[in-house]
Design an enzyme around this catalytic site. Structure first.
Site, mmCIF file in Angstrom:
data_model
loop_
_atom_site.group_PDB
_atom_site.id
_atom_site.type_symbol
_atom_site.label_atom_id
_atom_site.label_comp_id
_atom_site.label_asym_id
_atom_site.label_seq_id
_atom_site.Cartn_x
_atom_site.Cartn_y
_atom_site.Cartn_z
ATOM 1 N N HIS A 1 0.810 -1.160 0.283
ATOM 2 C CA HIS A 1 0.007 0.126 0.004
ATOM 3 C C HIS A 1 0.882 1.278 0.129
ATOM 4 C CE1 HIS A 1 -4.057 1.854 1.430
ATOM 5 N NE2 HIS A 1 -3.267 2.793 1.126
ATOM 6 N N HIS B 1 0.966 5.103 -2.508
ATOM 7 C CA HIS B 1 0.430 5.787 -3.418
ATOM 8 C C HIS B 1 1.403 6.741 -4.027
ATOM 9 C CE1 HIS B 1 -3.555 5.930 -1.898
ATOM 10 N NE2 HIS B 1 -3.144 5.505 -0.807
ATOM 11 N N ASP C 1 1.360 9.113 -6.121
ATOM 12 C CA ASP C 1 1.209 10.751 -5.789
ATOM 13 C C ASP C 1 1.471 10.875 -4.621
ATOM 14 O OD1 ASP C 1 -1.231 9.371 -5.547
ATOM 15 O OD2 ASP C 1 -2.253 11.163 -6.113
ATOM 16 N N GLY D 1 -9.601 8.144 -1.370
ATOM 17 C CA GLY D 1 -10.334 9.373 -1.208
ATOM 18 C C GLY D 1 -11.104 9.512 0.162
ATOM 19 N N HIS E 1 -9.973 0.981 0.346
ATOM 20 C CA HIS E 1 -9.718 1.691 1.542
ATOM 21 C C HIS E 1 -10.978 1.825 2.150
ATOM 22 C CE1 HIS E 1 -6.156 3.438 -0.449
ATOM 23 N NE2 HIS E 1 -5.935 4.125 0.542
ATOM 24 N N GLU F 1 -10.850 3.198 7.724
ATOM 25 C CA GLU F 1 -9.719 4.376 8.151
ATOM 26 C C GLU F 1 -10.551 5.583 8.736
ATOM 27 O OE1 GLU F 1 -8.085 6.320 4.577
ATOM 28 O OE2 GLU F 1 -6.313 6.898 5.575
ATOM 29 N N ASP G 1 1.833 3.885 3.023
ATOM 30 C CA ASP G 1 0.649 4.861 2.251
ATOM 31 C C ASP G 1 1.483 6.130 1.670
ATOM 32 O OD1 ASP G 1 -2.006 5.191 2.072
ATOM 33 O OD2 ASP G 1 -2.536 6.378 3.845
HETATM 34 O O1 LIG Z 1 -4.941 7.457 3.374
HETATM 35 C C1 LIG Z 1 -5.424 7.691 2.376
HETATM 36 N N1 LIG Z 1 -6.970 7.407 2.383
HETATM 37 C C2 LIG Z 1 -7.871 7.736 1.355
HETATM 38 N N2 LIG Z 1 -7.351 8.255 0.026
HETATM 39 C C3 LIG Z 1 -6.012 8.365 0.008
HETATM 40 C C4 LIG Z 1 -4.987 8.147 1.068
HETATM 41 N N3 LIG Z 1 -3.915 8.449 0.892
HETATM 42 C C5 LIG Z 1 -3.957 9.083 -0.615
HETATM 43 N N4 LIG Z 1 -5.315 8.808 -1.071
HETATM 44 C C6 LIG Z 1 -6.053 9.356 -2.211
HETATM 45 O O2 LIG Z 1 -5.489 8.320 -3.191
HETATM 46 C C7 LIG Z 1 -5.245 9.128 -4.410
HETATM 47 C C8 LIG Z 1 -4.617 8.155 -5.458
HETATM 48 O O3 LIG Z 1 -3.362 7.752 -5.265
HETATM 49 C C9 LIG Z 1 -4.303 10.226 -4.020
HETATM 50 O O4 LIG Z 1 -4.661 11.508 -5.135
HETATM 51 C C10 LIG Z 1 -5.322 10.648 -2.607
HETATM 52 O O5 LIG Z 1 -6.317 11.497 -2.932
HETATM 53 ZN ZN LIG Z 2 -4.074 4.843 1.029
#
Ligand SMILES: O=c1[nH]cnc2c1ncn2[C@@H]1O[C@H](CO)[C@@H](O)[C@H]1O
Ligand SMILES: [Zn+2]
Length: 353
Positions: free
Chosen positions: A15, A17, A19, A172, A199, A202, A291
């Protein structure tokens, strides 16, 4: 068990991301190259500090606001490929041997890239960055849960599966956007014999986890920390599990836990009180993840070092968590087994009795 020693053992990351893991210097350079003018500062050190400060707010919604800048500079194939290449380089340098890195193609189309071009650029970058290292990288494509493009993104995931996309996800703001909003996308993936994670649990509680598993049939849970709301622990430390917690443990649902991120978004009060301590003790299928390396200021090694310090974990715990992650990967069974037997277990030789 220093962080440097932890960096040398083979690790698995499920997990992360794309970005959420840019190098601050790259953000500044890409902003300049692509004409992005909205960065809060172009001083590299200050920018890194700004991201960490902006992320450590105790609110998922505010945490997510910082992504407008990383996504803002990832709007061309060159930019996406560069970020993906550097991501693979950074994970390889951290001793990661298998990673599933996720991104939301729909966020990268502001300057005219197609969804397919975004995926192609990311896969090119992963290939370039991992070549000649011990790292195997695969991609997960994410749909944004507050948008309505999830079926299209699920189709994209299936279209690219032979080329390195091994699964699908939604991310998101969780509150107000339950997994069942995207049931058609999940059913599409299932009909195509694909894999997905959600997701869930959380920023929202048990109903979100229940929907993700019992309505949508998720293979894994992103975070899933709120499953502890279905567990009671008496003063002697004896735990009683509710039906949902029992189910999660019984069918070995992998939990993609991200301890620091959870503290930063307010999903857990502190590392000391993070549910991973209890869930690992109760033998849930726990995995450890980063994350967002940029926003949370972590690496997979630093995250393990934090757990060593906080919960007294030893090498056998790190190996157990790593094998858990490899077993839970969306990679074919024979390849998972090969990585466990030929890379992970030998990598802990001499450290675990
Ligand atoms: O911890 C999280 N929880 C929910 N959404 C997230 C988390 N971290 C990142 N993103 C979302 O996932 C998109 C794509 O990678 C990111 O742009 C962010 O908006
Ligand atoms: Zn995440």
């Amino acid at each position: 068990m220093t962080e440097a020693a932890i960096r040398r053992v083979p690790k698995v990351l499920l997990h992360d991301h794309l970005d959420g893991g840019l190098r601050p210097a790259t953000i500044v350079e890409l902003a300049d190259a692509t004409g992005y003018t909205r960065l809060p500062t172009t001083d590299v050190d200050k920018l890194g500090t700004w991201f960490r400060g902006g992320a450590h707010t105790g609110s998922l919604v505010r945490y997510l606001e910082t992504f407008s800048h990383t996504v803002g500079v990832m709007q061309t194939p060159e930019a996406v490929a560069r970020v993906a290449r550097e991501c693979a380089e950074d994970l390889a340098a951290d001793g990661v041997v298998y990673a599933e890195v996720r991104f939301a193609p729909e966020l990268h189309v502001e300057q005219g890239m197609s969804l397919d071009e975004v995926v192609e650029a990311a896969l090119d970058g992963f290939r370039a960055g991992s070549a000649g290292t011990g790292l195997h990288v695969r991609a997960l494509v994410t749909a944004m849960r507050h948008q309505a493009r999830s079926l299209e993104i699920a189709e994209l995931a299936v279209r690219w599966r032979e080329a390195g996309v091994v699964g699908f996800d939604i991310a998101g703001a969780e509150a107000g956007n339950p997994p069942t909003r995207h049931l058609d996308a999940f059913q599409y993936i299932q009909r195509a014999n694909g894999h997905f994670t959600i997701h869930a649990g959380e920023a929202f509680g048990l109903p979100s986890i229940w929907e993700a598993l019992q309505w949508c049939n998720a293979d894994r849970l992103g975070h899933g920390v709120r499953i502890v709301d279905d567990i009671t622990v008496d003063p002697d430390g004896n735990a009683t599990l509710g039906d949902l917690a029992d189910y999660v443990r019984d069918v070995r649902v992998p939990l993609e836990m991200c301890p620091s991120s959870n503290v930063h978004t307010g999903a857990a009060p502190s590392i000391e009180r993070h549910p991973i301590g209890l869930l690992r003790r109760l033998h849930f299928r726990v995995t450890v993840n980063t994350d967002n390396r940029l926003m949370s200021g972590v690496t997979l090694s630093s995250e393990f070092a934090t757990l060593v310090e906080t919960f007294g974990y030893g090498w056998s715990d790190i190996r157990w968590l790593t094998v858990n992650a490899m077993k839970s990967a969306f990679l074919p069974f024979d390849q998972r087994l090969a990585l466990i037997n030929e890379v992970i277990k030998p990598g802990f030789e001499g450290l675990v009795p």
